[in-house]
Design a protein around this motif. Structure first.
Motif, PDB file in Angstrom:
ATOM      1  N   ALA A  56      30.000  36.503  42.380  1.00 58.24           N
ATOM      2  CA  ALA A  56      29.920  37.545  43.401  1.00 58.24           C
ATOM      3  C   ALA A  56      30.094  38.927  42.788  1.00 58.24           C
ATOM      4  CB  ALA A  56      30.980  37.307  44.468  1.00 58.24           C
ATOM      5  N   THR A  57      30.531  38.967  41.546  1.00 61.29           N
ATOM      6  CA  THR A  57      30.762  40.246  40.865  1.00 61.29           C
ATOM      7  C   THR A  57      30.018  40.228  39.542  1.00 61.29           C
ATOM      8  OG1 THR A  57      32.777  39.324  39.913  1.00 61.29           O
ATOM      9  CG2 THR A  57      33.005  40.598  41.941  1.00 61.29           C
ATOM     10  N   ALA A  58      28.694  40.109  39.620  1.00 62.75           N
ATOM     11  CA  ALA A  58      27.882  39.897  38.428  1.00 62.75           C
ATOM     12  C   ALA A  58      27.849  41.117  37.515  1.00 62.75           C
ATOM     13  CB  ALA A  58      26.460  39.519  38.838  1.00 62.75           C
ATOM     14  N   SER A  59      28.092  42.307  38.054  1.00 65.19           N
ATOM     15  CA  SER A  59      28.040  43.491  37.204  1.00 65.19           C
ATOM     16  C   SER A  59      29.207  43.476  36.228  1.00 65.19           C
ATOM     17  CB  SER A  59      28.089  44.759  38.056  1.00 65.19           C
ATOM     18  OG  SER A  59      29.276  44.800  38.814  1.00 65.19           O
ATOM     19  N   ALA A  60      28.934  43.958  35.028  1.00 66.93           N
ATOM     20  CA  ALA A  60      29.950  43.961  33.990  1.00 66.93           C
ATOM     21  C   ALA A  60      30.849  45.182  34.119  1.00 66.93           C
ATOM     22  CB  ALA A  60      29.282  43.959  32.621  1.00 66.93           C
ATOM     23  N   ALA A  61      32.097  45.028  33.666  1.00 66.81           N
ATOM     24  CA  ALA A  61      32.982  46.175  33.546  1.00 66.81           C
ATOM     25  C   ALA A  61      32.458  47.096  32.451  1.00 66.81           C
ATOM     26  CB  ALA A  61      34.389  45.708  33.206  1.00 66.81           C
ATOM     27  N   PRO A  62      32.730  48.384  32.526  1.00 66.42           N
ATOM     28  CA  PRO A  62      32.340  49.270  31.421  1.00 66.42           C
ATOM     29  C   PRO A  62      32.955  48.803  30.114  1.00 66.42           C
ATOM     30  CG  PRO A  62      33.096  50.523  33.325  1.00 66.42           C
ATOM     31  CD  PRO A  62      33.420  49.093  33.606  1.00 66.42           C
ATOM     32  N   ARG A  63      32.234  48.990  29.028  1.00 61.90           N
ATOM     33  CA  ARG A  63      32.759  48.581  27.728  1.00 61.90           C
ATOM     34  C   ARG A  63      34.014  49.363  27.358  1.00 61.90           C
ATOM     35  NH1 ARG A  63      29.412  45.603  24.496  1.00 61.90           N
ATOM     36  NH2 ARG A  63      30.375  46.466  22.622  1.00 61.90           N
ATOM     37  N   LYS A  64      34.077  50.602  27.769  1.00 61.70           N
ATOM     38  CA  LYS A  64      35.244  51.430  27.483  1.00 61.70           C
ATOM     39  C   LYS A  64      35.906  51.852  28.782  1.00 61.70           C
ATOM     40  CE  LYS A  64      34.714  51.545  22.988  1.00 61.70           C
ATOM     41  NZ  LYS A  64      35.709  50.917  22.072  1.00 61.70           N
ATOM     42  N   GLY A  65      37.228  51.841  28.783  1.00 58.53           N
ATOM     43  CA  GLY A  65      37.986  52.268  29.946  1.00 58.53           C
ATOM     44  C   GLY A  65      39.035  53.288  29.542  1.00 58.53           C
ATOM     45  N   ALA A  66      39.964  53.528  30.445  1.00 58.39           N
ATOM     46  CA  ALA A  66      41.030  54.487  30.181  1.00 58.39           C
ATOM     47  C   ALA A  66      42.271  54.086  30.975  1.00 58.39           C
ATOM     48  CB  ALA A  66      40.593  55.906  30.568  1.00 58.39           C
ATOM     49  N   ALA A  67      43.426  54.451  30.460  1.00 58.22           N
ATOM     50  CA  ALA A  67      44.699  54.202  31.137  1.00 58.22           C
ATOM     51  C   ALA A  67      45.646  55.350  30.814  1.00 58.22           C
ATOM     52  CB  ALA A  67      45.301  52.877  30.701  1.00 58.22           C
ATOM     53  N   LYS A  68      46.258  55.898  31.852  1.00 56.37           N
ATOM     54  CA  LYS A  68      47.152  57.045  31.669  1.00 56.37           C
ATOM     55  C   LYS A  68      48.345  56.908  32.603  1.00 56.37           C
ATOM     56  CE  LYS A  68      47.302  62.099  32.055  1.00 56.37           C
ATOM     57  NZ  LYS A  68      46.529  63.318  32.435  1.00 56.37           N
ATOM     58  N   VAL A  69      49.553  57.033  32.063  1.00 55.75           N
ATOM     59  CA  VAL A  69      50.753  57.042  32.887  1.00 55.75           C
ATOM     60  C   VAL A  69      50.830  58.369  33.622  1.00 55.75           C
ATOM     61  CG1 VAL A  69      53.276  56.983  32.886  1.00 55.75           C
ATOM     62  CG2 VAL A  69      52.000  55.432  31.397  1.00 55.75           C
ATOM     63  N   LEU A 331      49.534  48.221  26.355  1.00 54.61           N
ATOM     64  CA  LEU A 331      48.795  47.649  27.469  1.00 54.61           C
ATOM     65  C   LEU A 331      47.383  47.358  26.977  1.00 54.61           C
ATOM     66  CD1 LEU A 331      48.822  47.054  30.591  1.00 54.61           C
ATOM     67  CD2 LEU A 331      47.927  49.383  30.875  1.00 54.61           C
ATOM     68  N   TRP A 332      46.953  46.101  27.104  1.00 51.50           N
ATOM     69  CA  TRP A 332      45.622  45.703  26.687  1.00 51.50           C
ATOM     70  C   TRP A 332      44.675  45.642  27.875  1.00 51.50           C
ATOM     71  CZ3 TRP A 332      43.873  45.401  21.853  1.00 51.50           C
ATOM     72  CH2 TRP A 332      44.780  45.202  20.806  1.00 51.50           C
ATOM     73  N   ARG A 333      43.459  46.105  27.663  1.00 51.23           N
ATOM     74  CA  ARG A 333      42.384  45.982  28.654  1.00 51.23           C
ATOM     75  C   ARG A 333      41.325  45.045  28.102  1.00 51.23           C
ATOM     76  NH1 ARG A 333      37.219  48.564  29.110  1.00 51.23           N
ATOM     77  NH2 ARG A 333      36.465  48.636  31.267  1.00 51.23           N
ATOM     78  N   ILE A 334      40.982  44.002  28.875  1.00 51.66           N
ATOM     79  CA  ILE A 334      39.952  43.052  28.488  1.00 51.66           C
ATOM     80  C   ILE A 334      38.829  43.163  29.513  1.00 51.66           C
ATOM     81  CG2 ILE A 334      39.389  40.641  28.001  1.00 51.66           C
ATOM     82  CD1 ILE A 334      43.034  41.667  28.099  1.00 51.66           C
ATOM     83  N   PRO A 335      37.739  43.898  29.203  1.00 52.01           N
ATOM     84  CA  PRO A 335      36.652  44.096  30.169  1.00 52.01           C
ATOM     85  C   PRO A 335      35.804  42.836  30.281  1.00 52.01           C
ATOM     86  CG  PRO A 335      36.097  45.151  28.086  1.00 52.01           C
ATOM     87  CD  PRO A 335      37.478  44.595  27.926  1.00 52.01           C
ATOM     88  N   LEU A 336      35.451  42.474  31.506  1.00 55.44           N
ATOM     89  CA  LEU A 336      34.793  41.195  31.750  1.00 55.44           C
ATOM     90  C   LEU A 336      33.472  41.354  32.492  1.00 55.44           C
ATOM     91  CD1 LEU A 336      37.885  39.187  33.069  1.00 55.44           C
ATOM     92  CD2 LEU A 336      36.905  39.057  30.758  1.00 55.44           C
ATOM     93  N   LYS A 337      32.608  40.393  32.285  1.00 53.70           N
ATOM     94  CA  LYS A 337      31.490  40.112  33.166  1.00 53.70           C
ATOM     95  C   LYS A 337      31.578  38.630  33.492  1.00 53.70           C
ATOM     96  CE  LYS A 337      26.514  40.253  33.883  1.00 53.70           C
ATOM     97  NZ  LYS A 337      25.179  40.597  33.334  1.00 53.70           N
ATOM     98  N   GLY A 338      32.030  38.328  34.697  1.00 54.23           N
ATOM     99  CA  GLY A 338      32.255  36.938  35.049  1.00 54.23           C
ATOM    100  C   GLY A 338      33.331  36.333  34.189  1.00 54.23           C
ATOM    101  N   GLU A 339      32.949  35.301  33.422  1.00 53.58           N
ATOM    102  CA  GLU A 339      33.924  34.549  32.640  1.00 53.58           C
ATOM    103  C   GLU A 339      34.069  35.046  31.213  1.00 53.58           C
ATOM    104  OE1 GLU A 339      32.143  30.757  32.812  1.00 53.58           O
ATOM    105  OE2 GLU A 339      32.548  30.443  34.954  1.00 53.58           O
ATOM    106  N   ARG A 340      33.312  36.059  30.818  1.00 56.23           N
ATOM    107  CA  ARG A 340      33.290  36.453  29.412  1.00 56.23           C
ATOM    108  C   ARG A 340      33.580  37.943  29.222  1.00 56.23           C
ATOM    109  NH1 ARG A 340      30.999  32.726  25.961  1.00 56.23           N
ATOM    110  NH2 ARG A 340      30.101  30.879  26.963  1.00 56.23           N
TER     111      ARG A 340
END
Length: 393
Positions: A56-69, A331-340
């Motif tokens: 239901a969420t076939a679109s992939a997460a962006p390859r790069k993200g960001a996190a800020k406190v 903090l680790w970010r693991i970007p996904l598309k479905g199961e991968r």
């Protein structure tokens, strides 16, 4: 072969550390080398589509993200471990070493003591660990806790009444599951209600490696049960709460929008793991650690050297798994598309706040993250421990 029954027998007394150099809550002697990412095997949670089914969420997460406190919500917490949002956004947090539960206002950061959980026996990595709020909290007002006693680890539920005076807001505990092996190390402790309204629990093998492969034992498993502690319908064995096995020390549980169950796990001294959990599958410990490609065992989706991770809580938000790291202090970010994964994991906040223990999704798409510097293994500052608000993308 016998399986854990509706009322499991109490496990053996705590076992001593059997393996020198093991990843005990994130502090191990490790081999040199960097994290080695590679695509993992397909998998699904007990109520999710079969592997390979349309997402239901076939679109992939962006390859790069960001996190800020962007905010420190509260400070000076004592050995915080479990973290659970209440309806409305406030947070419940457990104190591993004092056995107390606190409510933290999401607006002001004010701490209110709910009370202490009777029977908690803190030692080593044990004590008052994971928290979960009932899926029907609006009607039953139940809070669930995973904790270590003198004889075992167990799960109990308590009614929460915020109209009572501070410190006296918890009802008498009702034990729903006991007999989870305890030890100085590897007590597991993460609990969470899934999209199916069943309660899931990640356990450890208590330092007794063989328990992870023993389907009769509750140690080294992911468990799935009804809110009353009975085996949930659809479990691999109808009379057992065991959902998956071959785990060393499960520390984080989270579901993606397609109801797939993800779990983080301490390795020994070679590989920490992020697993995609399927019912009835064997995740290898102690026969394998990390990606082995060995028939009969499920390889992790991602793996890290313990010096970079020693993972704890995880959450799914904005297309990615976000994983707190204890020894890795990041903090680790693991970007996904479905199961991968769609790219190698990204690291954020490295070394800035010390050890990170729990992470949950917050209203508005951010995260709440707890530090874990007062647990006996960190180097606490004058404001530790803290709950941080992290904006992500």
């Amino acid at each position: 072969m016998r399986r854990p029954r509706l009322t499991p027998v109490l496990a053996a007394a705590a076992t001593l550390l059997l393996v020198a150099g093991c990843s005990s809550d994130g502090d191990s002697i490790v081999n040199p080398g960097a994290r080695t990412p590679s695509p993992g095997k397909s998998g699904s949670g007990g109520i999710s589509p079969s592997p390979g089914a349309p997402s239901a969420t076939a679109s992939a997460a962006p390859r790069k993200g960001a996190a800020k406190v962007v905010r420190t919500l509260t400070t000076k917490l004592n050995s915080p471990w479990g973290l659970a949002p209440l309806p409305g956004g406030d947070l419940l947090v457990s104190s591993r070493d004092t056995g107390k539960i606190f409510k933290i206002s999401a607006d002001t950061g004010k701490k209110t003591e709910l009370g202490s959980v009777p029977g908690v026996s803190p030692a080593g990595e044990g004590g008052l660990l994971g928290l979960a709020v009932s899926s029907d909290f609006g009607s039953d007002h139940m809070v669930y806790a995973y904790f270590t006693t003198d004889s075992d680890n167990r799960i109990a539920r308590m009614m929460y009444d915020d109209k009572r005076p501070a410190g006296d807001q918890l009802g008498a505990p009702d034990t729903i599951l006991k007999g989870i092996p305890k030890g100085t190390i590897h007590n597991g402790g993460r609990i969470a209600f899934g999209p199916d309204k069943m309660l899931y629990a990640g356990t450890g093998e208590g330092g007794d490696r063989g328990l992870a492969q023993d389907r009769d034992s509750l140690g080294g498993k992911i468990l799935r049960m009804t809110p009353d502690g009975e085996p949930a319908h659809g479990n691999p064995d109808a009379d057992s709460v065991v959902y998956s096995y071959g785990h060393r020390n499960v520390q984080g549980l989270a579901w993606d929008p397609d109801k797939r169950l993800w779990a983080s796990e301490f390795g020994q001294d070679t590989w920490d793991e992020l697993n995609l959990v399927e019912p009835g599958k064997n995740y290898g410990w102690p026969e394998v650690e990390g990606k082995a490609g060995k028939k009969g065992f499920v390889d992790p989706v991602e793996q890290w050297r313990p010096k970079d991770a020693s993972p704890s809580g995880i959450a799914f938000a904005k297309g990615s798994i976000w994983m707190a790291a204890l020894r890795g202090e990041r903090l680790w970010r693991i970007p996904l598309k479905g199961e991968r994964p769609v790219a190698e994991p990204q690291s954020f906040l490295a070394g800035k706040y010390g050890r990170l223990r729990s992470v949950v999704a917050a209203d508005g798409g951010g995260l709440w993250v707890t530090t874990s510097n007062t647990d006996g293994r960190g180097e606490p500052g004058k404001e530790d421990d803290r709950i941080l608000r992290v904006d992500i993308r």
